[in-house]
Design a protein around this motif. Structure first.
Motif, PDB file in Angstrom:
ATOM      1  N   ASN A 144       1.415  20.409   9.039  1.00  0.00           N
ATOM      2  CA  ASN A 144       1.252  21.714   8.425  1.00  0.00           C
ATOM      3  C   ASN A 144      -0.008  22.348   8.998  1.00  0.00           C
ATOM      4  O   ASN A 144      -0.917  21.647   9.430  1.00  0.00           O
ATOM      5  N   THR A 185       3.738  37.655   0.546  1.00  0.00           N
ATOM      6  CA  THR A 185       3.149  36.892   1.649  1.00  0.00           C
ATOM      7  C   THR A 185       1.977  36.049   1.161  1.00  0.00           C
ATOM      8  O   THR A 185       1.809  34.899   1.577  1.00  0.00           O
ATOM      9  N   VAL A 188       3.335  32.814  -0.487  1.00  0.00           N
ATOM     10  CA  VAL A 188       3.807  31.752   0.404  1.00  0.00           C
ATOM     11  C   VAL A 188       2.675  31.214   1.283  1.00  0.00           C
ATOM     12  O   VAL A 188       2.719  30.059   1.721  1.00  0.00           O
ATOM     13  N   LYS A 189       1.651  32.028   1.549  1.00  0.00           N
ATOM     14  CA  LYS A 189       0.466  31.502   2.234  1.00  0.00           C
ATOM     15  C   LYS A 189      -0.220  30.466   1.356  1.00  0.00           C
ATOM     16  O   LYS A 189      -0.610  29.388   1.823  1.00  0.00           O
ATOM     17  N   ASN A 192       1.858  27.366   1.400  1.00  0.00           N
ATOM     18  CA  ASN A 192       1.660  26.628   2.646  1.00  0.00           C
ATOM     19  C   ASN A 192       0.368  25.813   2.601  1.00  0.00           C
ATOM     20  O   ASN A 192       0.336  24.627   2.960  1.00  0.00           O
ATOM     21  N   VAL A 210       6.086  21.985   8.451  1.00  0.00           N
ATOM     22  CA  VAL A 210       6.184  23.279   7.788  1.00  0.00           C
ATOM     23  C   VAL A 210       6.068  24.355   8.868  1.00  0.00           C
ATOM     24  O   VAL A 210       5.100  24.383   9.618  1.00  0.00           O
ATOM     25  N   TRP A 212       6.059  28.369   9.907  1.00  0.00           N
ATOM     26  CA  TRP A 212       5.857  29.750   9.435  1.00  0.00           C
ATOM     27  C   TRP A 212       6.351  30.712  10.508  1.00  0.00           C
ATOM     28  O   TRP A 212       5.943  30.644  11.646  1.00  0.00           O
ATOM     29  N   LEU A 261      10.296  22.457   6.144  1.00  0.00           N
ATOM     30  CA  LEU A 261      10.233  23.659   5.324  1.00  0.00           C
ATOM     31  C   LEU A 261      10.051  24.843   6.271  1.00  0.00           C
ATOM     32  O   LEU A 261       9.073  24.902   7.009  1.00  0.00           O
ATOM     33  N   ILE A 263       9.502  28.831   6.454  1.00  0.00           N
ATOM     34  CA  ILE A 263       9.126  30.033   5.705  1.00  0.00           C
ATOM     35  C   ILE A 263       9.371  31.245   6.592  1.00  0.00           C
ATOM     36  O   ILE A 263       8.731  31.404   7.632  1.00  0.00           O
ATOM     37  N   ASP A 265       8.913  35.007   6.683  1.00  0.00           N
ATOM     38  CA  ASP A 265       8.157  36.019   5.950  1.00  0.00           C
ATOM     39  C   ASP A 265       8.529  37.423   6.410  1.00  0.00           C
ATOM     40  O   ASP A 265       8.668  37.688   7.596  1.00  0.00           O
ATOM     41  N   ILE A 290      12.466  29.159   2.752  1.00  0.00           N
ATOM     42  CA  ILE A 290      11.981  30.214   1.859  1.00  0.00           C
ATOM     43  C   ILE A 290      12.054  31.536   2.612  1.00  0.00           C
ATOM     44  O   ILE A 290      11.593  31.640   3.752  1.00  0.00           O
ATOM     45  N   THR A 292      11.079  35.615   2.284  1.00  0.00           N
ATOM     46  CA  THR A 292      10.428  36.699   1.540  1.00  0.00           C
ATOM     47  C   THR A 292      10.943  38.025   2.055  1.00  0.00           C
ATOM     48  O   THR A 292      11.092  38.216   3.260  1.00  0.00           O
TER      49      THR A 292
END
Length: 927
Positions: A144, A185, A188-189, A192, A210, A212, A261, A263, A265, A290, A292
């Protein structure tokens, strides 16, 4: 008879040979079982040690080798098989020898034990052969990555909820939706970064990786989404690869992870993840996605299993966030009533509250607060739409920019126009390079009047700082990049389009344009941006734009040709940016742009020549970094106003004598190619060119590659006026990351600096990089290193033992802070008795110590004063030292960064020491 007796003897031997092992197993059953039990325990300890090292490596971002993981599974399976036998073993031990009917059970158990013993010894042999070679080489990926962000009450309030959803096996795809600027945002930041704290590997919140991804605005470029995923996974993606082939690579790579994971965004329209290459997580998969978005419909189209709505703040939350942004001044008795009304006008939107609150920080006059409140209430239109309230709030911050440091029109002219700087940022679709942005501001005249580029650049940095302080700009993920929040970007574009002709712009950035002929353009347009599209060709005849000052066409990879008549439509251009396009040449009409200040051609990999440019009298910046220019353009010696020149020398056939002398106003000269590889034959500047460069009195930054003969018998005191430089000496590139503030000398494949030739240059350097230099003893003995703060030695023969002249003649490194030793051919070979006496000088200031690919290096040693300032220590592929304990002096040091296998730091073996001295970095091995 003899024949019969011989036969009996043979048969007897055969029978004995067959039954003796079974008899032995029966008679010596207990002792053999006890021995096997001890061996099983040893295997368990070995398996546990390897498992711990593998887990530590995974936490560091390394990928364990498949055969290592298979070995751990096999060892565990054998241990379980042994445990399953314990009941039969206990039963067998209770039997007495006279219980002949039960001997069969004992034989059966003994046979099973023998099979286990054979498997055990095979596993033990393989396990012991691993050593520290447990992970895939050249594979390092953090599980991550930390993403900067601020806590907000909505994000904190919803964080626990989204963590619970991630632990729910039935929820695989989560949608997070709400209005722009509401805190999606930020949430989710925070998520993270919260996952970074998860240490338990078997937790449902411990993901293998993870990822992004900031999703581009529609039309979504799947390739850009794939590039972000591939970069995070350390996947090498061919630039010519299509979306399908890249999707296949991503899919295969993600399938190797136990869990991931993803994300996504700021999704504006649904993405088919199958086309991107992301495997669909299905119940009960541990992998999660995820999304957004501002739109609930987008979440549903992406087949989310649940959706979280992020609402605006209530009045109390808004007030607390406003105080956090504006500071205690908002609590003052005479200001608080106005501050609370301003917070209410922000409509509960965190972004709006943060922006307007920050703009009021430190303002103690009541009149200022009254004026801001009045401005907010008079905005037109001011209805219930939160989007419009956000626009008005951010516009009020924009309007306040003018008064930050401008007291009069004359000061404005000198200090610059910060509002124009912000409006210019809207020309870019995403993250913006700080350098490129400032250079464009400079060329446009937004930074005011300055005598030098350095002054203008410093002013640009101040402008960016002011815009970040008011939350109108923020740091991007990339270093030295900035970006706007998406809502701020939209508002600034709205301001741009509603401000009349003065700031009129055409912005079609990142929208997938294939051509521009159909674009309607006003003749009064000031700036045009077609950044990051798919434009293949430009029209020969375009609408006449006599007032256009900036034309941005970068990141159009398909653009290969520019018609002659195209530039004739823009006679007043000050900025032309064609970076990262496929152009092979420029039309001669570029020479007609007499007002041009900045011509930016970075990463035009196919560009091999330029047309005559002698009429570009006002050109201040010519950036040809990472191009393939084979010759200097005609008329370049007439560019008397040129301040910055980035022109890689690698492919240039020749540079005429006297060329550099014509560049009398040059301040920054960069002739290093950031994309150089060892496969290309490099051209080097010779003594004549170096002498000419040394006479450029305005020069403050220099980045060049020289022939080794260029530095002999020369006075280098002129280098004292250089504020930054990187001078490479030798024919092999050193691949040092570009740093515009460095003061570095790199030397490659040179063995001739044995008479102090470098000393006069080194006195101005803070960094020295030596690569493939085999004659290092004399270089070190006869050159001064007093001013060095960083020393890197790579692929050299480093015999730093005392020379014939005596080690006391070596100069020390009293100011060294960073020492790196990489892949050394021969590392200090003075092995002798403990009577060896090193010199008294030591490296007392070393803060960073990096050791890589030094398999024969022993342990690090005392004295304590050598390591008392150590903050960062990295040990990679140093087989011997990785199994040793650090000296007490290092263990007791407050090291903030440690890289390598975590278990190594706790091992207790000590078998000698190495002292780092050069006469300070002389390394003595005591045996």
């Amino acid at each position: 008879m003899d024949i019969l007796s011989n036969a009996v003897i043979v048969v007897g031997k055969f029978v004995c040979k067959c039954i003796y092992p079974k008899i032995e197993n029966i008679v010596r059953f207990s002792s053999k079982i006890e021995n096997l039990s001890m061996e099983i325990d040893k295997l368990t300890w070995l398996r546990e040690d390897i498992r711990v090292m593998v887990q530590a490596a995974e936490r560091e971002g390394y990928k364990p080798k498949p055969n290592v993981l298979k070995w751990i599974e096999d060892a565990h399976e054998l241990e379980n098989e042994w445990k399953a036998m314990q009941e039969h073993i206990a039963t067998t031990k209770r039997l007495t020898f006279k219980c002949c009917p039960k001997c069969g059970l004992r034989i059966k158990v003994s046979t099973q034990a023998q099979n286990i013993r054979e498997k055990l010894f095979r596993l033990k042999e393989v396990g012991e052969s691993f050593g520290s070679n447990l992970v895939v080489e050249d594979y390092l990926m953090k599980r991550n990555e930390f993403i900067p962000g601020e806590d907000q009450s909505t994000a904190t309030r919803n964080l626990n909820k989204i963590l619970q959803l991630l632990e729910d096996d039935k929820v695989c795809i989560i949608g997070v939706w709400g209005k722009g600027g509401v805190g999606k945002t930020t949430l989710v930041k925070n998520l993270n970064n919260e996952l970074l704290k998860i240490k338990v590997s078997n937790s449902k919140l411990s993901f293998g990786v993870v990822i992004w991804v900031t999703v581009p605005k529609p039309p979504i470029d799947k390739r850009k989404v794939q590039e972000q995923i591939a970069r995070r996974l350390n996947l090498k993606v061919d630039n010519e690869g299509n979306v399908i082939s890249i999707a296949s690579k991503i899919y295969e790579r993600l399938k190797q992870e136990k869990s991931f994971l993803l994300i996504l965004d700021d999704v504006w329209e649904a993405i088919d993840l199958n086309h991107v290459g992301v495997p669909q997580p299905e119940d009960p998969s541990r992998s999660k996605i995820i999304v957004t978005s501002r739109f609930l419909s987008v979440c549903k189209q992406m087949k989310t299993h649940t959706e979280m709505s992020i609402s605006t703040l209530d009045e109390d939350e808004s007030w607390h966030l406003f105080i956090k942004s504006a500071g205690d001044v908002a609590k003052k008795e005479d200001i608080q009533p106005f501050a609370k009304e301003i917070a209410r006008e922000c409509g509960g939107l965190p972004l709006a509250i943060t922006v307007i609150g920050t703009s009021m920080r430190g303002k103690t006059r009541v009149e200022l607060w009254e004026d801001v409140l009045k401005s907010l209430r008079m905005s037109e239109p001011h209805n219930k739409s939160v989007e419009e309230k956000v626009y008005m709030v951010i516009k009020s911050s924009f309007d306040s920019l003018e008064s930050q440091d401008i007291e009069s029109s004359s000061v404005n002219k000198k200090r610059g126009d910060i509002r124009s700087c912000l409006l210019y940022c809207s020309l870019y679709p995403a993250a913006i390079s700080t350098d490129d942005l400032i250079h464009c501001w400079w060329a446009e005249g937004f930074l005011g009047e300055h005598d030098t580029h350095e002054e203008a650049y410093n002013r640009g940095i101040t402008m960016i700082g002011s815009l970040k302080d008011t939350c109108l700009l923020r740091e991007a993920h990339e270093i030295d990049y900035v970006k706007m929040h998406d809502v701020v970007h939209d508002v600034v574009r709205w301001i741009e389009n509603s401000s009349g002709d003065e700031h009129n712009s055409i912005i079609r950035a990142g929208v997938g344009l294939a051509g521009i002929s159909h674009i309607k353009v006003s003749s009064s347009v000031k700036r045009i941006s077609f950044v990051s599209n798919e434009i293949e060709c430009l029209p020969d005849c375009f609408t006449k734009c006599p007032e256009t000052t900036s034309l941005l066409l970068q990141n159009n990879e398909l653009l290969e040709d520019i018609p002659h008549g195209f530039f004739l439509s823009f006679p007043a251009l000050r900025v032309v940016n064609l970076s990262a396009t496929g152009i092979r040449a420029l039309p001669c009409s570029i020479n007609s742009l007499c007002q041009l200040r900045a011509l930016i051609l970075q990463n035009c990999n196919e560009l091999k020549e330029l047309p005559p440019i002698g009429k570009l009298y006002n050109l201040q910046l010519l950036d040809c970094d990472n191009t393939r220019l084979c010759c200097l353009p005609q008329g370049m010696d007439k560019l008397a106003n040129l301040r910055l020149l980035k022109l890689p020398v690698n492919d240039l056939k020749n540079i005429s004598k006297g060329f550099f002398l014509k560049l009398s106003r040059i301040e920054m000269l960069n002739m290093l190619d950031t994309e150089t590889t060892n496969l290309r034959l490099l051209n080097l500047l010779g003594p004549i060119s170096f002498d000419e460069i040394s006479s450029l009195h305005n020069l403050t930054s220099l980045f060049i590659r020289l022939d080794s003969s260029s530095i002999f018998n020369r006075d280098h005191t002129w280098m004292s006026r250089l504020k930054s430089f990187h001078i490479e000496i030798g024919s092999s590139p050193t691949h040092v990351p570009f740093n515009k503030s460095t003061r570095m000398i790199s030397i490659s494949k040179c063995e001739i600096f044995s008479n102090g030739e470098l000393s006069s240059m080194l006195q101005f350097a803070s960094d020295l990089y030596l690569v493939k230099c085999m004659g290092l003893r004399k270089l070190i003995a006869y050159n001064s290193f007093d001013g060095l703060k960083s020393l890197c030695i790579e692929r050299c023969s480093c015999d730093f033992g005392p020379s014939k002249e005596g080690s006391a003649q070596f100069d020390s490194l009293p100011n060294l802070e960073h020492l790196s030793l990489i892949s050394l051919v021969e590392l200090l070979v003075q092995c002798g008795s403990s009577q060896a006496t090193p010199v008294n000088s030591e490296i007392r200031r070393v803060r960073k110590l990096h050791l890589r690919n030094l398999p024969k290096l022993g342990t690090l040693g005392e004295p304590r004063s050598m390591w008392e300032h150590l903050e960062e220590h990295e040990v990679i592929n140093c087989d011997r030292i990785e199994h040793q304990k650090l000296p007490v002096s290092i263990q007791n040091t407050n090291i903030k960064v440690r890289k390598g296998f975590a278990e190594w730091w706790s091992l207790m073996a000590v078998s000698g020491f190495i002292m780092f001295m050069f006469c300070s970095v002389t390394i003595y091995t005591v045996s």
